[in-house]
Motif scaffolding. Structure first.
Motif, PDB file in Angstrom:
ATOM      1  N   PHE A  64       0.853  -1.194   0.000  1.00 53.20           N
ATOM      2  CA  PHE A  64       0.000   0.000   0.000  1.00 53.20           C
ATOM      3  C   PHE A  64       0.883   1.235   0.000  1.00 53.20           C
ATOM      4  O   PHE A  64       2.078   1.165   0.297  1.00 53.20           O
ATOM      5  N   TYR A  65       0.302   2.366  -0.364  1.00 56.54           N
ATOM      6  CA  TYR A  65       1.069   3.600  -0.547  1.00 56.54           C
ATOM      7  C   TYR A  65       0.237   4.796  -0.129  1.00 56.54           C
ATOM      8  O   TYR A  65      -0.993   4.689   0.045  1.00 56.54           O
ATOM      9  N   VAL A  66       0.904   5.921   0.058  1.00 55.01           N
ATOM     10  CA  VAL A  66       0.223   7.168   0.408  1.00 55.01           C
ATOM     11  C   VAL A  66      -0.313   7.789  -0.885  1.00 55.01           C
ATOM     12  O   VAL A  66       0.469   8.208  -1.739  1.00 55.01           O
ATOM     13  N   LEU A 310       1.463  -3.104   8.218  1.00 53.53           N
ATOM     14  CA  LEU A 310       2.341  -4.065   7.549  1.00 53.53           C
ATOM     15  C   LEU A 310       2.363  -5.395   8.302  1.00 53.53           C
ATOM     16  O   LEU A 310       2.325  -6.467   7.688  1.00 53.53           O
ATOM     17  N   GLU A 311       2.399  -5.311   9.622  1.00 54.80           N
ATOM     18  CA  GLU A 311       2.390  -6.537  10.431  1.00 54.80           C
ATOM     19  C   GLU A 311       1.083  -7.299  10.242  1.00 54.80           C
ATOM     20  O   GLU A 311       1.075  -8.529  10.067  1.00 54.80           O
ATOM     21  N   GLN A 312      -0.037  -6.579  10.251  1.00 56.64           N
ATOM     22  CA  GLN A 312      -1.328  -7.254  10.102  1.00 56.64           C
ATOM     23  C   GLN A 312      -1.517  -7.790   8.688  1.00 56.64           C
ATOM     24  O   GLN A 312      -2.069  -8.881   8.500  1.00 56.64           O
ATOM     25  N   THR A 313      -1.056  -7.054   7.682  1.00 58.30           N
ATOM     26  CA  THR A 313      -1.148  -7.539   6.308  1.00 58.30           C
ATOM     27  C   THR A 313      -0.371  -8.843   6.153  1.00 58.30           C
ATOM     28  O   THR A 313      -0.836  -9.800   5.522  1.00 58.30           O
ATOM     29  N   THR A 314       0.822  -8.889   6.750  1.00 62.04           N
ATOM     30  CA  THR A 314       1.630 -10.109   6.714  1.00 62.04           C
ATOM     31  C   THR A 314       0.881 -11.272   7.349  1.00 62.04           C
ATOM     32  O   THR A 314       0.842 -12.386   6.809  1.00 62.04           O
ATOM     33  N   ALA A 315       0.279 -11.029   8.501  1.00 64.14           N
ATOM     34  CA  ALA A 315      -0.461 -12.077   9.208  1.00 64.14           C
ATOM     35  C   ALA A 315      -1.662 -12.556   8.393  1.00 64.14           C
ATOM     36  O   ALA A 315      -1.957 -13.759   8.350  1.00 64.14           O
ATOM     37  N   LEU A 316      -2.361 -11.645   7.737  1.00 64.97           N
ATOM     38  CA  LEU A 316      -3.525 -12.023   6.940  1.00 64.97           C
ATOM     39  C   LEU A 316      -3.121 -12.867   5.736  1.00 64.97           C
ATOM     40  O   LEU A 316      -3.809 -13.835   5.382  1.00 64.97           O
TER      41      LEU A 316
END
Length: 367
Positions: A64-66, A310-316
């Motif tokens: 994801f990006y700004v 980023l941590e949650q995206t990795t976990a998902l």
């Protein structure tokens, strides 16, 4: 009030009204109509997951990006400074808001160039509106030493804007000329009303290789322009409330062989990011949530938020058995509600979407 003062006031109004929308109770969106079929033994180790993404010729460290927001005034320069610092610290690609004001009034340029100043080695996107000249596109890229140029298509916003254009007849030719002249790749993007299948096909014909479908459900520029013109305009464009398509609708309806797809519009959390990636986006733009974090506590608030995402995206991804965002295209999707109705009306095969993992496995076995 001079024309320059009016333009500056418009920029600050956009931020103020966007912030108000972020503070409202979040409505149900098409992201709530997309579900994954849960396969309890499909998961992998989070250590196996690489969340970097391939977007055209670039490898971005984050999925994801700004997305482009603002610039051109003292207040918005402070916002861009904090966004750029957060992008530098987390590796997020970042876009500025429409840079047209800086091209017309060079004294405002520092509100945009601060992004490159604070983030000298990061991936930076300039932003310009369709209808500007090819020469302006080159100037915009040069001003930010940009890696890419976002070219926004905002006909709905212009229609509601008191000072907006009502002539869009030359926009397609403008897009073609800008793509041909730009020294960096052009990313065509909407501003919250979606890019339809036929629009994506046309953009491809015009030479566009990357497009951000930017659907409805996030910051609503129709509402913003209506609020700005309240009490002054004869015509109330709130009749267009809900106009356009969501990011997920655009992704699921996109033509094969068209531009590389990015998605934005109403992304609230990492789960929405993962859903957009599973629906076909190569990366996902976020604006409203990041703007709210910056207005709350600057980069000091945004940086830990991004790291948490980023941590949650990795976990998902680990839960879904995807070692990379690209592998999410193999997950099984259930499409319900208004998004499902859109897909049925557009002839999208929902049964196939719900059996993608089986189809992929069968194709793998046949090789």
């Amino acid at each position: 009030m001079s024309a320059d003062d009016r333009r500056a006031a418009r920029k600050d109004d956009h931020v103020r009204l966007a912030e108000q929308q972020q503070n409202e109770a979040a409505p149900r969106t098409d992201f709530d109509d997309l579900e994954f079929v849960h396969h309890a033994l499909a998961g992998i180790s989070a250590d196996q997951v690489d969340v970097s993404v391939q977007v055209d010729r670039w490898r971005w460290p984050t999925p994801f990006y700004v997305n482009g927001m603002t610039g051109g005034t003292e207040k918005t320069a402070r916002i861009n400074t904090e966004l750029a610092i957060a992008a530098r610290e987390t590796g997020l690609p970042i876009a500025c808001g429409s840079i047209s004001v800086a091209l017309d009034e060079p004294s405002t340029a520092s509100g945009f160039t601060v992004i490159r100043k604070e983030n000298p080695d990061g991936f930076v996107m300039a932003n310009l509106g369709a209808g500007r000249s090819a020469e302006d596109a080159v100037r915009a890229v040069d001003l930010l030493q940009a890696d890419a140029l976002q070219l926004h298509l905002n006909a709905v916003q212009e229609t509601a804007m008191p000072e907006g254009s009502r002539d869009f007849s030359a926009w397609a030719r403008s897009v073609e000329q800008i793509v041909a002249a730009s020294p960096v790749p052009v990313i065509a993007k909407e501003v919250g009303f979606g890019l339809s299948r036929s629009t994506l096909t046309l953009l491809g014909d015009l030479g566009v290789t990357i497009a951000d479908v930017s659907g409805k459900g996030g910051t609503d520029f129709l509402r913003i322009e209506n609020a700005r013109s309240s009490g002054e305009a004869v015509v109330d464009y709130s009749v267009l409330t809900g106009f356009g398509q969501s990011a997920l609708a655009c992704l699921l309806d996109a033509p094969s062989g068209g531009p590389v797809l990015l998605a934005s519009g109403g992304v609230r959390n990492p789960y929405d990011v993962v859903k957009a990636l599973a629906a076909g986006a190569h990366a996902v733009g976020v604006a409203g949530v990041f703007l709210k974090a910056v207005l709350t506590g600057g980069a000091d608030t945004l940086v830990p938020l991004v790291r948490g995402w980023l941590e949650q995206t990795t976990a998902l991804l680990a839960l879904l058995g995807a070692a990379s965002p690209a592998e999410l295209i193999r997950t099984d999707l259930l499409v319900r509600g208004t998004l499902g109705e859109f897909c049925r009306l557009r002839g999208i095969d929902l049964i196939r979407l719900s059996h993608r993992s089986e189809i992929h496995q069968r194709l793998s076995n046949d090789r």
